[in-house]
Structure formats: structure tokens, C-alpha cells
Scaffold this motif. Structure first.
Motif, short mmCIF file in Angstrom:
data_model
loop_
_atom_site.label_atom_id
_atom_site.label_comp_id
_atom_site.label_asym_id
_atom_site.label_seq_id
_atom_site.Cartn_x
_atom_site.Cartn_y
_atom_site.Cartn_z
N ILE A 57 0.83 -1.21 0.00
CA ILE A 57 0.00 0.00 0.00
C ILE A 57 0.86 1.25 0.00
N GLY A 58 1.88 1.29 0.86
CA GLY A 58 2.74 2.47 0.92
C GLY A 58 3.45 2.73 -0.39
N ALA A 59 3.98 1.68 -1.00
CA ALA A 59 4.70 1.84 -2.26
C ALA A 59 3.78 2.33 -3.37
N ARG A 60 2.59 1.73 -3.47
CA ARG A 60 1.67 2.12 -4.53
C ARG A 60 1.14 3.55 -4.30
N LEU A 61 0.88 3.92 -3.07
CA LEU A 61 0.48 5.30 -2.80
C LEU A 61 1.57 6.27 -3.25
N ALA A 62 2.81 5.95 -2.92
CA ALA A 62 3.93 6.80 -3.33
C ALA A 62 4.04 6.86 -4.84
N GLY B 63 1.69 6.69 -6.86
CA GLY B 63 0.60 7.52 -7.34
C GLY B 63 0.75 8.99 -6.99
N GLY B 64 1.85 9.36 -6.35
CA GLY B 64 2.13 10.76 -6.07
C GLY B 64 1.88 11.19 -4.65
N ALA B 65 1.51 10.26 -3.76
CA ALA B 65 1.22 10.63 -2.38
C ALA B 65 2.50 10.71 -1.56
N ASP B 66 2.45 11.50 -0.51
CA ASP B 66 3.52 11.61 0.47
C ASP B 66 3.32 10.48 1.47
N VAL B 67 4.36 9.68 1.73
CA VAL B 67 4.22 8.47 2.53
C VAL B 67 5.36 8.38 3.55
N VAL B 68 5.01 7.99 4.77
CA VAL B 68 5.98 7.66 5.81
C VAL B 68 5.68 6.25 6.29
N LEU B 69 6.71 5.42 6.46
CA LEU B 69 6.55 4.04 6.90
C LEU B 69 6.94 3.91 8.37
N ILE B 70 6.20 3.12 9.11
CA ILE B 70 6.59 2.72 10.46
C ILE B 70 6.86 1.23 10.44
N LEU C 106 12.58 0.51 0.31
CA LEU C 106 11.63 -0.60 0.22
C LEU C 106 11.68 -1.19 -1.18
N ARG C 107 11.95 -2.49 -1.27
CA ARG C 107 11.95 -3.17 -2.56
C ARG C 107 10.64 -3.92 -2.72
N VAL C 108 9.94 -3.66 -3.82
CA VAL C 108 8.68 -4.31 -4.12
C VAL C 108 8.89 -5.22 -5.33
N GLU C 109 8.67 -6.51 -5.11
CA GLU C 109 8.77 -7.49 -6.20
C GLU C 109 7.37 -7.74 -6.76
N SER C 110 7.26 -7.78 -8.08
CA SER C 110 5.99 -8.08 -8.73
C SER C 110 6.28 -8.76 -10.06
N ALA C 111 5.21 -9.12 -10.76
CA ALA C 111 5.40 -9.75 -12.07
C ALA C 111 6.12 -8.83 -13.04
N ALA C 112 6.02 -7.52 -12.81
CA ALA C 112 6.68 -6.56 -13.70
C ALA C 112 8.17 -6.41 -13.39
N GLY C 113 8.63 -7.00 -12.29
CA GLY C 113 10.03 -6.88 -11.91
C GLY C 113 10.17 -6.32 -10.51
N SER C 114 11.30 -5.72 -10.26
CA SER C 114 11.62 -5.18 -8.94
C SER C 114 11.68 -3.66 -9.00
N ALA C 115 11.06 -3.01 -8.01
CA ALA C 115 11.10 -1.55 -7.93
C ALA C 115 11.51 -1.16 -6.52
N ARG C 116 12.29 -0.11 -6.41
CA ARG C 116 12.77 0.33 -5.11
C ARG C 116 12.19 1.71 -4.79
N PHE C 117 11.72 1.87 -3.56
CA PHE C 117 11.09 3.12 -3.12
C PHE C 117 11.87 3.67 -1.93
N ALA C 118 12.44 4.84 -2.10
CA ALA C 118 13.18 5.49 -1.03
C ALA C 118 12.21 6.34 -0.21
N LEU C 119 11.57 5.70 0.77
CA LEU C 119 10.57 6.37 1.59
C LEU C 119 11.09 6.56 3.00
N PRO C 120 10.74 7.66 3.65
CA PRO C 120 11.16 7.83 5.04
C PRO C 120 10.56 6.73 5.91
#
Length: 319
Positions: A15-20, A22-29, A43-57
Motif C-alpha cells: 500500500i505504501g509503495a503504490r500510494l507513493a 501515485g504521487g502521495a507523500d508516505v511515511v513508513l513505520i 523498500l523493494r517491491v517485487e511483482s510480475a513486472a520486476g523489482s522496484a525500489r522506493f526510497a521512503l522515510p
């Protein structure tokens, strides 16, 4: 609107990765090794499309957040951690911060409403997995999940609409609806098999009888309590063919807890909810009580998934 994802595991991480995205501001606990990995590598998100990394606070507790107007908490911890999370939020977050309970079970919203006034129920239909620090797996593409929500106990307001809009911007199928709890009760019936799956490691066709017993008890208990829950037909219609699982999981949330050796599972808030309602309304629920006790014992002992079979469970139940 900034989203504070309280519990950046499988569901919270996706949820956090997809919100980010989509342009949202996100903080993870998060906590422990997972928090260290998020801070170090993102945060690394693995999916059928491959791997994506999200630099979130990422922080370890809500006290570390500089709270501001417009923040919304998406509560994604397991139900066993809800009380501690709510106490931490009540101690430092704004008293009117909206809290969206994106959790399995039906007890979290009521508990949250004791502590804070603006509570939202979100029904999670999101295949995801979290087994390694810093990594979550999105199991469905292109739509990651169906995330309908409404103000608890039964309403739609501007905040619900805004959160649903942000989730849609992140690729989810999400609508604001006043009857979100009806669908959470239907999801509860489906989740009654989580503990059995964790004990057995994987459920095959031989598990049908055991699952039917668990869910028949659940239906009887909900009916006796007068609970309004979505029908199986309503649930099928809402799901349609939206979720297309293209990255198979090892198992559901309870299986993942046993697999990671967390020492705790949320069966008391799933099967235990049915046991509670059965005891209150005179409905026998021996299967749900047995599977609850067995999976709790396995979690406390640190035993991995797969120590039982559905037929062995039924033999124990008949005794």
C-alpha cells in the motif's frame, strides 16, 4: 494528505509503495531488521513486472514523526499489535488524526474508536508477502488489490472519498462505501482457514471438509449474533476478475507469521472472534477453538508451517 503506514509489512508495504507511486507523500513505520533495511536500502517491491525500489522515510515509532494537519494513518499491523499501536498513536498524534484500519478481523475498528474519534474500516483484498527484511511481494497485477473503505461504523465522508481517490491513483480498485464492515465480516469467514493453512503448510483439495466445518461454525455464530455480512455472491461480484495473482505466495498472513517465527499469530482475532460470538450466543464452535489453540501453540514454540494435515486436524476435532 500524507499517509503514515503503521506496519510496513506485506500489506502495508505494498500500500505504501503504490500510494507513493501515485504521487502521495508516505511515511513508513516498521521495526527491527526490516526497519534497518528500509532506512539503508529503501523498500523493494517485487511483482510480475520486476523489482522496484522506493526510497521512503521510515521510522520505528509514531513518536518519531513530525505530525502535521492532513496526516492519515493506515493501520496495517496484525490485530495482535493493535492495542500497542493505538496507545502509541494516542500519546503523540493529533487527537483528530484519521485512522484507517486496513487489517484482517473485525475487532480493530471498535478498539480504535475507544482511543480516537475518526476511524475508518478498510476491507483488504490484496495478495502480498513479506518474508525478508526490506522486501515485499505484490502478488497481483496490474491491479494490486481491492481496498474499499468507509467511516466506521457505517458512513462515507470526505476523508473516505479522498483516501479512496489516493488509492486509485496508486493503481488499486478502491471505492468509499458505507457498508465496508459487511465485507470485512465476509472476509472474516474466508480468513477462518488462515490458521489451518499455517498448520498444514498448504491447503489442497483434501482440506475442503475442514474448511467447510470452520466456515459453517462461523456463519452460524454470525447469524446467531445478528451480524449483517455480505453474501458470497456479493463478494464474488465485487471481486470479479480484478485480482489476477501472477506471483504465487507461499501462504497467507498467518502462514507468513509462522514462517518468519514471529512468536505470535492473529488467530485469536479471526477464529477467536467466532469462538467469542459462539459463547455469547450459545453456538458451538469447537473447530475454530481447536485450530486457534493449535496455531497459537505452534507460534509460541517457534514451529514452522506444515506440522499437520487437514485429515489429522479432523481426527483431533472428532476426539
Amino acid at each position: 494528505m500524507r499517509f503514515v503506514i503503521y506496519g510496513a509489512g506485506a500489506v502495508g508495504g505494498v500500500i505504501g509503495a503504490r500510494l507513493a507511486a501515485g504521487g502521495a507523500d508516505v511515511v513508513l513505520i516498521a521495526r527491527g531488521a526490516h526497519l534497518e533495511a528500509l532506512r539503508r536500502d529503501g523498500l523493494r517491491v517485487e511483482s510480475a513486472a520486476g523489482s522496484a525500489r522506493f526510497a521512503l522515510p521510515a521510522v520505528g515509532a509514531p513518536q518519531e514523526i513530525d505530525w502535521r494537519p492532513g496526516d492519515v494513518v493506515i493501520l496495517t499491523v496484525k490485530s495482535t499489535e493493535t492495542a500497542a499501536a493505538l496507545a502509541a498513536l494516542a500519546a503523540c498524534a493529533p487527537p483528530d488524526v484519521p485512522v484507517v484500519c486496513a487489517q484482517n478481523g473485525v475487532s480493530n475498528e471498535r478498539a480504535a474508536l475507544r482511543m480516537l474519534p475518526d476511524i475508518y474500516a478498510l476491507c483488504v483484498m490484496l495478495p502480498a508477502e513479506h518474508l525478508s527484511p526490506g522486501v515485499v511481494v505484490q502478488g497481483s497485477s496490474p491491479v494490486p488489490g481491492i481496498l474499499d473503505l468507509g467511516r466506521y461504523p457505517r458512513a462515507v465522508d470526505a476523508t473516505a472519498e479522498a483516501v479512496a481517490g489516493a488509492l486509485r491513483a496508486g493503481g488499486f480498485d478502491s471505492v468509499a462505501r458505507p457498508d465496508a464492515m459487511r465485507f470485512k465480516y465476509r472476509k472474516l469467514l474466508l480468513n477462518l482457514g488462515n490458521a489451518l493453512e499455517a498448520l498444514c503448510g498448504r491447503l489442497d483439495d483434501g482440506a475442503t471438509e475442514a474448511l467447510d466445518v470452520l466456515r459453517a461454525e462461523g456463519t452460524a455464530a454470525l447469524d446467531a449474533a445478528g451480524v449483517d455480512y455480505a453474501s458470497a455472491a456479493e463478494d464474488r461480484a465485487r471481486r470479479g476478475d480484478t485480482l489476477r495473482v501472477d506471483v504465487p505466495r507461499g501462504g497467507g498472513s498467518t502462514w507468513q507469521s509462522l514462517r518468519r517465527g514471529t512468536g505470535r499469530v492473529e488467530a485469536d482475532h479471526l477464529n477467536g472472534e467466532i469462538v467469542l460470538l459462539g459463547r455469547l450466543h450459545g453456538v458451538p464452535t469447537p473447530a475454530n477453538d481447536l485450530v486457534r489453540r493449535l496455531v497459537n501453540a505452534a507460534a509460541r514454540a517457534g514451529r514452522p508451517p506444515g506440522e499437520l494435515t487437514p485429515s489429522a486436524f479432523l481426527r483431533l476435532l472428532r476426539r
